[in-house]
Design a protein around this motif. Structure first.
Motif, PDB file in Angstrom:
ATOM      1  N   PRO A 112       0.825  -1.221   0.000  1.00  0.00           N
ATOM      2  CA  PRO A 112       0.000   0.000   0.000  1.00  0.00           C
ATOM      3  C   PRO A 112       0.855   1.265   0.000  1.00  0.00           C
ATOM      4  N   GLN A 113       1.999   1.230   0.670  1.00  0.00           N
ATOM      5  CA  GLN A 113       2.872   2.400   0.716  1.00  0.00           C
ATOM      6  C   GLN A 113       3.360   2.774  -0.687  1.00  0.00           C
ATOM      7  N   LEU A 114       3.755   1.767  -1.473  1.00  0.00           N
ATOM      8  CA  LEU A 114       4.215   2.023  -2.835  1.00  0.00           C
ATOM      9  C   LEU A 114       3.106   2.650  -3.666  1.00  0.00           C
ATOM     10  N   ILE A 115       1.917   2.084  -3.603  1.00  0.00           N
ATOM     11  CA  ILE A 115       0.801   2.598  -4.396  1.00  0.00           C
ATOM     12  C   ILE A 115       0.469   4.028  -3.984  1.00  0.00           C
ATOM     13  N   GLY A 116       0.515   4.289  -2.682  1.00  0.00           N
ATOM     14  CA  GLY A 116       0.238   5.638  -2.197  1.00  0.00           C
ATOM     15  C   GLY A 116       1.275   6.651  -2.664  1.00  0.00           C
ATOM     16  N   THR A 117       2.534   6.257  -2.610  1.00  0.00           N
ATOM     17  CA  THR A 117       3.609   7.155  -3.022  1.00  0.00           C
ATOM     18  C   THR A 117       3.526   7.467  -4.514  1.00  0.00           C
ATOM     19  N   LEU A 118       3.343   6.436  -5.331  1.00  0.00           N
ATOM     20  CA  LEU A 118       3.235   6.651  -6.775  1.00  0.00           C
ATOM     21  C   LEU A 118       1.972   7.439  -7.116  1.00  0.00           C
ATOM     22  N   GLY A 119       0.888   7.157  -6.408  1.00  0.00           N
ATOM     23  CA  GLY A 119      -0.353   7.894  -6.646  1.00  0.00           C
ATOM     24  C   GLY A 119      -0.207   9.371  -6.319  1.00  0.00           C
ATOM     25  N   ASN A 120       0.524   9.684  -5.260  1.00  0.00           N
ATOM     26  CA  ASN A 120       0.756  11.074  -4.893  1.00  0.00           C
ATOM     27  C   ASN A 120       1.577  11.796  -5.967  1.00  0.00           C
ATOM     28  N   LEU A 121       2.562  11.115  -6.522  1.00  0.00           N
ATOM     29  CA  LEU A 121       3.369  11.717  -7.580  1.00  0.00           C
ATOM     30  C   LEU A 121       2.533  11.960  -8.833  1.00  0.00           C
ATOM     31  N   ILE A 122       1.622  11.057  -9.134  1.00  0.00           N
ATOM     32  CA  ILE A 122       0.727  11.260 -10.276  1.00  0.00           C
ATOM     33  C   ILE A 122      -0.146  12.498 -10.042  1.00  0.00           C
ATOM     34  N   SER A 123      -0.624  12.672  -8.825  1.00  0.00           N
ATOM     35  CA  SER A 123      -1.430  13.855  -8.509  1.00  0.00           C
ATOM     36  C   SER A 123      -0.623  15.139  -8.689  1.00  0.00           C
ATOM     37  N   GLN A 124       0.650  15.105  -8.276  1.00  0.00           N
ATOM     38  CA  GLN A 124       1.515  16.274  -8.476  1.00  0.00           C
ATOM     39  C   GLN A 124       1.723  16.558  -9.955  1.00  0.00           C
ATOM     40  N   GLN A 125       1.860  15.501 -10.743  1.00  0.00           N
ATOM     41  CA  GLN A 125       2.028  15.682 -12.181  1.00  0.00           C
ATOM     42  C   GLN A 125       0.772  16.268 -12.809  1.00  0.00           C
ATOM     43  N   GLN A 126      -0.370  15.776 -12.386  1.00  0.00           N
ATOM     44  CA  GLN A 126      -1.633  16.294 -12.918  1.00  0.00           C
ATOM     45  C   GLN A 126      -1.784  17.780 -12.604  1.00  0.00           C
ATOM     46  N   LEU A 127      -1.394  18.172 -11.402  1.00  0.00           N
ATOM     47  CA  LEU A 127      -1.463  19.577 -11.023  1.00  0.00           C
ATOM     48  C   LEU A 127      -0.528  20.412 -11.897  1.00  0.00           C
ATOM     49  N   ALA A 128       0.694  19.945 -12.090  1.00  0.00           N
ATOM     50  CA  ALA A 128       1.646  20.671 -12.930  1.00  0.00           C
ATOM     51  C   ALA A 128       1.117  20.805 -14.350  1.00  0.00           C
ATOM     52  N   LEU A 129       0.490  19.746 -14.857  1.00  0.00           N
ATOM     53  CA  LEU A 129      -0.085  19.791 -16.199  1.00  0.00           C
ATOM     54  C   LEU A 129      -1.205  20.820 -16.282  1.00  0.00           C
ATOM     55  N   SER A 130      -2.055  20.854 -15.268  1.00  0.00           N
ATOM     56  CA  SER A 130      -3.172  21.802 -15.271  1.00  0.00           C
ATOM     57  C   SER A 130      -2.688  23.244 -15.242  1.00  0.00           C
ATOM     58  N   LEU A 131      -1.482  23.470 -14.684  1.00  0.00           N
ATOM     59  CA  LEU A 131      -0.904  24.813 -14.607  1.00  0.00           C
ATOM     60  C   LEU A 131      -0.020  25.124 -15.816  1.00  0.00           C
ATOM     61  N   GLY A 132       0.171  24.138 -16.672  1.00  0.00           N
ATOM     62  CA  GLY A 132       1.069  24.332 -17.809  1.00  0.00           C
ATOM     63  C   GLY A 132       2.518  24.471 -17.392  1.00  0.00           C
ATOM     64  N   ASP A 133       2.857  23.904 -16.233  1.00  0.00           N
ATOM     65  CA  ASP A 133       4.216  23.998 -15.683  1.00  0.00           C
ATOM     66  C   ASP A 133       4.995  22.753 -16.096  1.00  0.00           C
ATOM     67  N   PHE A 134       5.587  22.804 -17.289  1.00  0.00           N
ATOM     68  CA  PHE A 134       6.245  21.618 -17.812  1.00  0.00           C
ATOM     69  C   PHE A 134       7.580  21.331 -17.118  1.00  0.00           C
ATOM     70  N   ASP A 135       8.219  22.362 -16.563  1.00  0.00           N
ATOM     71  CA  ASP A 135       9.453  22.110 -15.815  1.00  0.00           C
ATOM     72  C   ASP A 135       9.168  21.223 -14.610  1.00  0.00           C
ATOM     73  N   THR A 136       8.138  21.592 -13.840  1.00  0.00           N
ATOM     74  CA  THR A 136       7.753  20.780 -12.689  1.00  0.00           C
ATOM     75  C   THR A 136       7.231  19.427 -13.143  1.00  0.00           C
ATOM     76  N   PHE A 137       6.494  19.413 -14.226  1.00  0.00           N
ATOM     77  CA  PHE A 137       5.953  18.153 -14.749  1.00  0.00           C
ATOM     78  C   PHE A 137       7.064  17.148 -15.010  1.00  0.00           C
ATOM     79  N   VAL A 138       8.128  17.601 -15.662  1.00  0.00           N
ATOM     80  CA  VAL A 138       9.236  16.704 -15.989  1.00  0.00           C
ATOM     81  C   VAL A 138       9.959  16.261 -14.723  1.00  0.00           C
ATOM     82  N   LYS A 139      10.143  17.164 -13.767  1.00  0.00           N
ATOM     83  CA  LYS A 139      10.811  16.801 -12.519  1.00  0.00           C
ATOM     84  C   LYS A 139      10.023  15.724 -11.766  1.00  0.00           C
ATOM     85  N   VAL A 140       8.697  15.872 -11.728  1.00  0.00           N
ATOM     86  CA  VAL A 140       7.880  14.877 -11.036  1.00  0.00           C
ATOM     87  C   VAL A 140       7.868  13.565 -11.820  1.00  0.00           C
ATOM     88  N   ASP A 141       7.912  13.658 -13.139  1.00  0.00           N
ATOM     89  CA  ASP A 141       8.011  12.453 -13.957  1.00  0.00           C
ATOM     90  C   ASP A 141       9.261  11.669 -13.593  1.00  0.00           C
TER      91      ASP A 141
END
Length: 231
Positions: A112-141
């Motif tokens: 569950p810890q792995l799934i939670g950690t990866l899920g949180n990173l996906i949420s951060q990526q989605q937020l960066a995408l919604s803001l058009g912040d590709f620098d942050t998007f790539v870093k979170v990727d």
């Protein structure tokens, strides 16, 4: 990035090797395309900027040359190389071989810890995408994939792959802002995590394979959109 990156201050850590710091900084500028292909790097200017003698600057440039990111012309300038597609393809082959096996292992040892950690990173990526912040998007990727290596207890291999991936990183930087690419990355990550979560090794491996081959299928589109960037 239109601003001259050397207008921004750089603070040297005197407790660390100077050449390593110069290398890390220049590599970051090159792989993020703050320094574009054919940008000229004058050794004297770099020495003045970093507040160092020519020796650590020379050593850093030599290491960048060995990685295929710059061309050094003796008694002249050093020039940022265009993106070497063959080098990017080899780095992608290496990364694919490793990550497919990592996905298999994680699906067999899911927590569950792995799934939670990866899920949180996906949420951060989605937020960066919604803001058009590709620098942050790539870093979170990068953080998402590094977490997969770390969770499989092979994080040292992540650092090794990174050392081979300068040209691949630049190619992906050009690809991510193209319409639809970033959204697909997020969707791919969700598919990978979903397969891992239910312990479906075969599907997790297939999803990783599909995900990691995306950029290399779009070489000609990237070349057309960014003429002069690729060799």
């Amino acid at each position: 990035m239109s601003t001259d990156p050397f207008q921004l201050p750089f603070r040297l850590d005197r407790s660390r090797n100077a050449a390593t710091q110069v290398f890390d900084h220049l590599r970051e500028l090159i792989t993020t395309l703050a320094l574009k292909p054919l940008a000229s790097l004058q050794r004297n200017d770099l020495s003045a900027y970093y507040g160092l003698s020519s020796t650590p600057v020379r050593d850093a440039l030599t290491k960048l040359s060995e990685e295929g990111l710059v061309d050094i012309y003796p008694q002249q300038a050093t020039v940022v190389r265009a993106i070497d597609v063959q080098s990017a393809m080899q780095a992608q082959f290496l990364r694919l071989a490793l990550e497919v096996e990592i996905a298999d292992q994680l699906a067999q040892q899911v927590t569950p810890q792995l799934i939670g950690t990866l899920g949180n990173l996906i949420s951060q990526q989605q937020l960066a995408l919604s803001l058009g912040d590709f620098d942050t998007f790539v870093k979170v990727d990068m953080a998402f994939h590094r977490q997969m290596f770390a969770s499989a207890n092979v994080e040292q291999l992540w650092h090794w792959v990174r050392q081979q991936s300068g040209n691949l990183d630049r190619l992906r930087r050009l690809h991510v802002p193209i319409e639809g690419k970033a959204a697909r990355v997020v969707a791919d990550h969700r598919g990978i995590v979903a397969a891992i979560e239910v312990g479906d090794s075969a599907q997790a491996m297939a999803n990783v394979r599909s995900h990691l081959t995306g950029t290399l299928t779009q070489i000609e589109a990237i070349r057309e959109k960014h003429p002069g960037y690729l060799i």
